[in-house]
Design a protein around this motif. Structure first.
Motif, PDB file in Angstrom:
ATOM      1  N   GLU A 160       0.896  -1.116   0.121  1.00 21.04           N
ATOM      2  CA  GLU A 160      -0.037   0.004   0.184  1.00 21.04           C
ATOM      3  C   GLU A 160       0.794   1.046   0.241  1.00 21.04           C
ATOM      4  O   GLU A 160       1.754   1.620   0.723  1.00 21.04           O
ATOM      5  N   ARG A 161       0.858   1.968  -1.026  1.00 19.82           N
ATOM      6  CA  ARG A 161       1.641   3.293  -0.925  1.00 19.82           C
ATOM      7  C   ARG A 161       0.949   4.393  -1.966  1.00 19.82           C
ATOM      8  O   ARG A 161      -0.332   3.870  -2.532  1.00 19.82           O
ATOM      9  N   TYR A 162       1.591   5.595  -2.248  1.00 14.24           N
ATOM     10  CA  TYR A 162       1.265   6.479  -3.107  1.00 14.24           C
ATOM     11  C   TYR A 162       0.825   5.894  -4.614  1.00 14.24           C
ATOM     12  O   TYR A 162       1.707   4.922  -4.930  1.00 14.24           O
ATOM     13  N   THR A 163      -0.457   6.016  -5.007  1.00 14.64           N
ATOM     14  CA  THR A 163      -0.675   5.515  -6.428  1.00 14.64           C
ATOM     15  C   THR A 163      -1.037   6.876  -7.479  1.00 14.64           C
ATOM     16  O   THR A 163      -0.961   6.419  -8.560  1.00 14.64           O
ATOM     17  N   GLY A 164      -1.407   7.986  -6.752  1.00 13.26           N
ATOM     18  CA  GLY A 164      -1.800   9.029  -7.947  1.00 13.26           C
ATOM     19  C   GLY A 164      -3.412   9.305  -7.780  1.00 13.26           C
ATOM     20  O   GLY A 164      -3.972   9.797  -8.581  1.00 13.26           O
ATOM     21  N   ALA A 170     -11.862   9.271  -6.402  1.00 13.49           N
ATOM     22  CA  ALA A 170     -11.457   9.137  -4.881  1.00 13.49           C
ATOM     23  C   ALA A 170     -12.385  10.167  -4.125  1.00 13.49           C
ATOM     24  O   ALA A 170     -13.022   9.093  -3.198  1.00 13.49           O
ATOM     25  N   HIS A 171     -12.911  11.202  -4.473  1.00 14.69           N
ATOM     26  CA  HIS A 171     -13.699  11.909  -3.729  1.00 14.69           C
ATOM     27  C   HIS A 171     -15.166  11.368  -3.633  1.00 14.69           C
ATOM     28  O   HIS A 171     -15.813  11.380  -2.701  1.00 14.69           O
ATOM     29  N   ARG A 172     -15.565  10.976  -4.859  1.00 13.45           N
ATOM     30  CA  ARG A 172     -16.902  10.350  -4.596  1.00 13.45           C
ATOM     31  C   ARG A 172     -17.012   8.968  -3.823  1.00 13.45           C
ATOM     32  O   ARG A 172     -17.938   8.869  -3.055  1.00 13.45           O
ATOM     33  N   ILE A 212     -14.399   5.151  10.417  1.00 16.43           N
ATOM     34  CA  ILE A 212     -14.279   5.355   9.017  1.00 16.43           C
ATOM     35  C   ILE A 212     -13.196   6.444   8.733  1.00 16.43           C
ATOM     36  O   ILE A 212     -12.179   6.208   7.988  1.00 16.43           O
ATOM     37  N   SER A 213     -13.205   7.287   9.645  1.00 16.87           N
ATOM     38  CA  SER A 213     -12.355   8.585   9.609  1.00 16.87           C
ATOM     39  C   SER A 213     -10.977   7.937   9.882  1.00 16.87           C
ATOM     40  O   SER A 213     -10.100   8.404   9.270  1.00 16.87           O
ATOM     41  N   GLY A 214     -10.714   6.895  10.781  1.00 17.37           N
ATOM     42  CA  GLY A 214      -9.367   6.440  11.410  1.00 17.37           C
ATOM     43  C   GLY A 214      -8.898   5.690  10.270  1.00 17.37           C
ATOM     44  O   GLY A 214      -7.764   5.854   9.796  1.00 17.37           O
ATOM     45  N   ARG A 253       0.072  18.962   4.590  1.00 16.79           N
ATOM     46  CA  ARG A 253      -0.972  19.532   3.762  1.00 16.79           C
ATOM     47  C   ARG A 253      -2.237  18.709   4.050  1.00 16.79           C
ATOM     48  O   ARG A 253      -3.491  19.258   4.404  1.00 16.79           O
ATOM     49  N   ARG A 254      -2.218  17.472   4.524  1.00 18.25           N
ATOM     50  CA  ARG A 254      -3.278  16.489   4.974  1.00 18.25           C
ATOM     51  C   ARG A 254      -3.770  16.790   6.520  1.00 18.25           C
ATOM     52  O   ARG A 254      -4.937  16.236   6.739  1.00 18.25           O
ATOM     53  N   PHE A 255      -2.780  16.915   7.238  1.00 24.36           N
ATOM     54  CA  PHE A 255      -3.059  16.822   8.711  1.00 24.36           C
ATOM     55  C   PHE A 255      -2.891  18.069   9.541  1.00 24.36           C
ATOM     56  O   PHE A 255      -3.322  18.343  10.803  1.00 24.36           O
TER      57      PHE A 255
HETATM   58  P1  FAD Z   1      -8.945  12.902   0.391  1.00 26.78           P
HETATM   59  O1  FAD Z   1      -8.337  12.021   1.185  1.00 26.78           O
HETATM   60  O2  FAD Z   1      -9.589  12.519  -0.776  1.00 26.78           O
HETATM   61  O3  FAD Z   1     -10.158  13.443   1.492  1.00 26.78           O
HETATM   62  C1  FAD Z   1     -11.386  14.114   1.117  1.00 26.78           C
HETATM   63  C2  FAD Z   1     -12.008  15.067   2.024  1.00 26.78           C
HETATM   64  O4  FAD Z   1     -12.244  14.145   3.210  1.00 26.78           O
HETATM   65  C3  FAD Z   1     -10.834  16.062   2.620  1.00 26.78           C
HETATM   66  O5  FAD Z   1     -10.871  17.213   1.884  1.00 26.78           O
HETATM   67  C4  FAD Z   1     -11.100  16.277   3.960  1.00 26.78           C
HETATM   68  O6  FAD Z   1     -12.357  17.332   4.082  1.00 26.78           O
HETATM   69  C5  FAD Z   1     -11.928  15.043   4.305  1.00 26.78           C
HETATM   70  N1  FAD Z   1     -11.183  14.070   5.200  1.00 26.78           N
HETATM   71  C6  FAD Z   1      -9.637  14.063   4.859  1.00 26.78           C
HETATM   72  N2  FAD Z   1      -9.022  12.952   5.855  1.00 26.78           N
HETATM   73  C7  FAD Z   1     -10.168  12.832   6.454  1.00 26.78           C
HETATM   74  C8  FAD Z   1     -10.191  11.887   7.872  1.00 26.78           C
HETATM   75  N3  FAD Z   1      -9.300  11.049   8.212  1.00 26.78           N
HETATM   76  N4  FAD Z   1     -11.405  11.751   8.438  1.00 26.78           N
HETATM   77  C9  FAD Z   1     -12.502  12.570   7.954  1.00 26.78           C
HETATM   78  N5  FAD Z   1     -12.504  13.459   6.915  1.00 26.78           N
HETATM   79  C10 FAD Z   1     -11.171  13.553   6.178  1.00 26.78           C
HETATM   80  N6  FAD Z   1      -4.398   7.086  -2.499  1.00 26.78           N
HETATM   81  C11 FAD Z   1      -2.897   6.537  -2.635  1.00 26.78           C
HETATM   82  O7  FAD Z   1      -1.969   7.359  -3.294  1.00 26.78           O
HETATM   83  N7  FAD Z   1      -2.732   5.286  -2.328  1.00 26.78           N
HETATM   84  C12 FAD Z   1      -3.920   4.457  -1.911  1.00 26.78           C
HETATM   85  O8  FAD Z   1      -3.274   3.278  -1.507  1.00 26.78           O
HETATM   86  C13 FAD Z   1      -5.003   4.991  -1.874  1.00 26.78           C
HETATM   87  N8  FAD Z   1      -6.223   3.982  -1.224  1.00 26.78           N
HETATM   88  C14 FAD Z   1      -7.269   4.446  -1.218  1.00 26.78           C
HETATM   89  C15 FAD Z   1      -8.206   3.557  -0.795  1.00 26.78           C
HETATM   90  C16 FAD Z   1      -9.706   4.163  -1.000  1.00 26.78           C
HETATM   91  C17 FAD Z   1     -10.897   3.155  -0.547  1.00 26.78           C
HETATM   92  C18 FAD Z   1      -9.965   5.323  -1.325  1.00 26.78           C
HETATM   93  C19 FAD Z   1     -11.252   5.880  -1.542  1.00 26.78           C
HETATM   94  C20 FAD Z   1      -8.957   6.365  -1.779  1.00 26.78           C
HETATM   95  C21 FAD Z   1      -7.691   6.034  -1.580  1.00 26.78           C
HETATM   96  N9  FAD Z   1      -6.679   6.720  -1.984  1.00 26.78           N
HETATM   97  C22 FAD Z   1      -5.229   6.196  -1.960  1.00 26.78           C
HETATM   98  C23 FAD Z   1      -6.847   8.394  -2.395  1.00 26.78           C
HETATM   99  C24 FAD Z   1      -6.636   8.946  -1.211  1.00 26.78           C
HETATM  100  O9  FAD Z   1      -7.234   8.609  -0.053  1.00 26.78           O
HETATM  101  C25 FAD Z   1      -7.152  10.415  -1.568  1.00 26.78           C
HETATM  102  O10 FAD Z   1      -8.458  10.506  -1.882  1.00 26.78           O
HETATM  103  C26 FAD Z   1      -6.416  11.201  -2.495  1.00 26.78           C
HETATM  104  O11 FAD Z   1      -4.893  11.153  -2.428  1.00 26.78           O
HETATM  105  C27 FAD Z   1      -6.997  12.701  -2.750  1.00 26.78           C
HETATM  106  O12 FAD Z   1      -6.649  13.312  -1.506  1.00 26.78           O
HETATM  107  P2  FAD Z   1      -7.373  14.779  -1.194  1.00 26.78           P
HETATM  108  O13 FAD Z   1      -6.366  15.499  -0.433  1.00 26.78           O
HETATM  109  O14 FAD Z   1      -8.334  15.288  -2.254  1.00 26.78           O
HETATM  110  O15 FAD Z   1      -8.138  14.362   0.235  1.00 26.78           O
END
Ligand code: FAD
Length: 434
Positions: A160-164, A170-172, A212-214, A253-255
Motif C-alpha cells: 500500500e503506497r502512493y498511487t496517484g 476518489a472523492h466520490r 471510517i475516519s480513522g 498538507r493533509r493533517f
Molecule cells: P481526500 O483524502 O480524498 O479526502 C477528501 C476530504 O475528506 C478532505 O478534503 C477532507 O475534508 C476529508 N477528510 C480527509 N481525511 C479525513 C479523515 N481522516 N477523516 C475525516 N475526513 C477526512 N491513494 C493512494 O495514493 N494510495 C492508496 O493506497 C489509496 N487508497 C485509497 C483507498 C480508498 C478506499 C480510497 C477511497 C482512496 C484511496 N486513495 C489512495 C486516495 C486518497 O485517499 C485520497 O483520496 C487522494 O489522495 C486525494 O486526497 P485529497 O487531498 O483530495 O483528500
C-alpha cells in the motif's frame, strides 16, 4: 508538533501516549514479522466485481494502481485446495458422518441405506445452506472466500503506497461513505462532516464515523510515508520502479490544523480510536485465534506462525485499557434497530469498495474494510461473548458457536497491521518535524 497528540482518546479510557508506546515498542515488531509469513501474505479477493452503485467512471490507467498477479507456482500448496478448517463447527450428530460412512452403515439394507443417505445428504446440504445463511447474518461485509472471481494476491508484492489516485473518483468514494453510509448529524448534507458535530451524536454513530475516519487517516498516512519521490530508474525495474519515501510536506498538507480547518489532529485521533477498536476484537477472539491451524502446507513455517501468533496475542492481552464494546447497543428494541442499521451501513461501505477506480487502492481498501468488518463481527455478533480473553482454552460451546474464514483472519490481522504501521509512521513524521 500538531501530530504529537496528547490526552485521552475519544470514547476510550486510555491516552495517546500509552498507545504510542505499546504499539511502537511491543506490537509493531512482532506483527511486522508475522505479516511476512505466507499464511498472511496471500489474500483471496475479487477485484473485478462490478460497482453496484454507479457506472464505472474510471478504469484506472495509472501505472502505480496496477496489481501484480500471483503466479500459481507462488501460492502455497495448502492454500490452493481450500484446506478444510480445523473442525471448529461441531455438526449435529445426525450429520456427523461422511456420505460414504453413512452408506456403509446402511449396507445391510441397500434400499433403506440409499434412502437414508439421500435424505441425509439433502438434509446436510440444507443444513449447510442455513448455516451459511446464519453466519452471513452476522457479517458486516459482503465478501465471500468462495467467490468464483476471487484470486490470490501477494500483499508483499503489492504494498500500500502512493498511487496517484485522486480527484473526482476518489472523492466520490469518500463522499458516499461519509454522507450516504456513515451516520451523520442531521443538519449536514453536502459537505464533509466537522468533528465538532460528531460529539452531539450517540455513541454508536460516533463509533461508526470515527472508525471510517480513522481508516481514511491511515490510508493517507501510508501514501505520505511511501510517496513517489522520483520516477528515476523506472526503466530498470519491472514492475515500475521509482523511489518511494516519506513526504513531510504532503503529510502536513493533509493533517496540519492550519491547512485542514483545524480538523487534522482530530482525524489522527480517530486512527488511534480505530486501533483500539480492532485491538479489543483481537483480544476478544484471542482464545479462538490461538487454536487456528494456520495451515499452508509448509510444516516449518506453519509452526513458526503458530508461535508468532501466540507471542502476538500475549502482547495484545497485556494491554491495560481495552475499548469497552459492552456499552454499545444496550436498551431493547431501539438498540436492536440501531445495531441492524449500523450493520447495513457497514455492508454498504464494503460494497462501495468495488467502485474504487484504482486496483491497488481497491485491494487495500477491500482488505481493510474486510478486516474491520471481521472485528465488528467479533465484537457485536454475540458469539464471542462469554469467552475469557485471558484463557487459552476454547470451550466446546465456543468452538461450535463461531467460525471465521481464513480470509477473515488474514484481513483482520493485516488490517490491524496497517493501523499499527500508521502509528509507527506517525512517530517518524514527528521525528522529522523535530
Ligand atoms: P481526500 O483524502 O480524498 O479526502 C477528501 C476530504 O475528506 C478532505 O478534503 C477532507 O475534508 C476529508 N477528510 C480527509 N481525511 C479525513 C479523515 N481522516 N477523516 C475525516 N475526513 C477526512 N491513494 C493512494 O495514493 N494510495 C492508496 O493506497 C489509496 N487508497 C485509497 C483507498 C480508498 C478506499 C480510497 C477511497 C482512496 C484511496 N486513495 C489512495 C486516495 C486518497 O485517499 C485520497 O483520496 C487522494 O489522495 C486525494 O486526497 P485529497 O487531498 O483530495 O483528500
Amino acid at each position: 508538533c500538531f501530530c504529537k497528540l496528547k490526552g485521552r482518546i475519544d470514547d476510550c479510557s486510555c491516552n495517546v501516549d500509552t498507545v504510542d508506546h505499546f504499539n511502537n515498542i511491543k506490537i509493531y515488531p512482532v506483527l511486522s514479522s508475522l505479516l511476512n509469513k505466507d499464511y498472511f501474505r496471500f489474500y483471496r479477493v475479487n477485484l473485478k466485481q462490478k460497482c453496484p452503485f454507479w457506472a464505472d467512471d474510471s478504469r484506472c490507467a495509472m501505472r502505480y494502481c496496477h496489481v501484480e498477479p500471483c503466479l500459481d507456482a507462488d501460492i502455497p500448496e495448502g492454500l490452493k485446495g481450500h484446506q478444510p478448517k480445523n473442525a471448529v463447527i461441531e455438526e449435529p450428530s445426525a450429520f456427523k458422518y461422511s456420505k460414504e460412512a453413512q452408506a456403509a452403515e446402511c449396507d445391510h439394507d441397500h434400499e433403506l441405506g440409499y434412502l437414508n443417505t439421500t435424505i441425509s445428504a439433502a438434509a446436510y446440504e440444507e443444513f449447510a445452506r442455513w448455516k451459511a445463511y446464519d453466519d452471513a447474518q452476522d457479517n458486516f461485509c459482503v465478501m465471500n472466500e468462495e467467490d468464483k472471481g476471487a484470486e490470490y494476491v501477494d500483499l508483499l508484492l503489492n504494498p500500500e503506497r502512493y498511487t496517484g489516485y485522486k480527484g473526482r473518483s476518489a472523492h466520490r468514494i469518500w463522499n458516499s461513505i461519509y454522507l450516504e453510509n456513515c451516520f451523520r448529524p442531521k443538519d449536514i448534507l453536502s459537505s464533509y462532516i466537522q468533528s465538532s458535530s460528531i460529539n452531539g451524536m450517540c455513541l454508536e454513530k460516533r463509533v461508526f464515523y470515527r472508525a471510517i475516519s480513522g481508516l481514511h487517516s491511515s490510508i493517507n498516512i501510508h501514501l505520505c510515508s511511501k510517496y513517489l519521490l522520483s520516477e528515476k530508474n523506472t526503466f530498470i525495474l519491472d514492475p515500475p520502479g521509482g523511489q518511494w519515501g516519506q513526504n513531510l510536506e504532503e503529510f502536513q498538507r493533509r493533517f496540519d490544523p492550519e491547512k485542514t480547518n483545524g480538523e487534522g489532529p482530530q482525524w489522527l485521533r480517530n486512527l488511534y480510536f480505530l486501533y483500539l477498536l480492532e485491538l479489543r476484537a483481537l483480544a476478544k477472539a484471542a482464545p479462538y485465534l490461538e487454536h487456528e491451524e494456520y495451515y499452508t502446507g509448509n510444516k516449518e513455517e506453519d509452526k513458526e506462525v503458530k508461535l508468532g501468533i501466540h507471542d502476538f496475542l500475549k502482547v495484545v492481552r497485556s494491554f491495560p485499557d481495552h475499548f469497552n464494546e459492552s456499552t454499545m447497543f444496550n436498551g431493547g428494541q431501539q438498540a436492536r434497530k440501531l445495531k441492524e442499521e449500523f450493520r447495513q451501513h457497514f455492508r454498504n461501505t464494503s460494497r462501495i469498495m468495488d467502485c474504487v477506480g484504482c486496483d491497488k487502492c481497491k485491494l487495500w481498501g477491500k482488505l481493510q474494510i474486510h478486516g474491520l468488518g471481521t472485528a465488528l463481527k467479533i465484537l457485536f455478533s454475540g458469539k464471542f461473548d462469554g469467552m475469557d480473553p485471558a484463557s487459552q482454552n476454547l470451550t466446546h460451546v465456543n468452538k461450535s458457536k463461531f467460525q471465521l474464514e481464513r480470509s477473515e483472519i488474514v484481513a483482520l490481522i493485516n488490517a490491524f497491521g496497517r493501523l499499527s504501521t500508521s502509528i509507527h509512521e506517525l512517530e517518524q513524521f514527528r521525528d522529522m518535524m523535530r
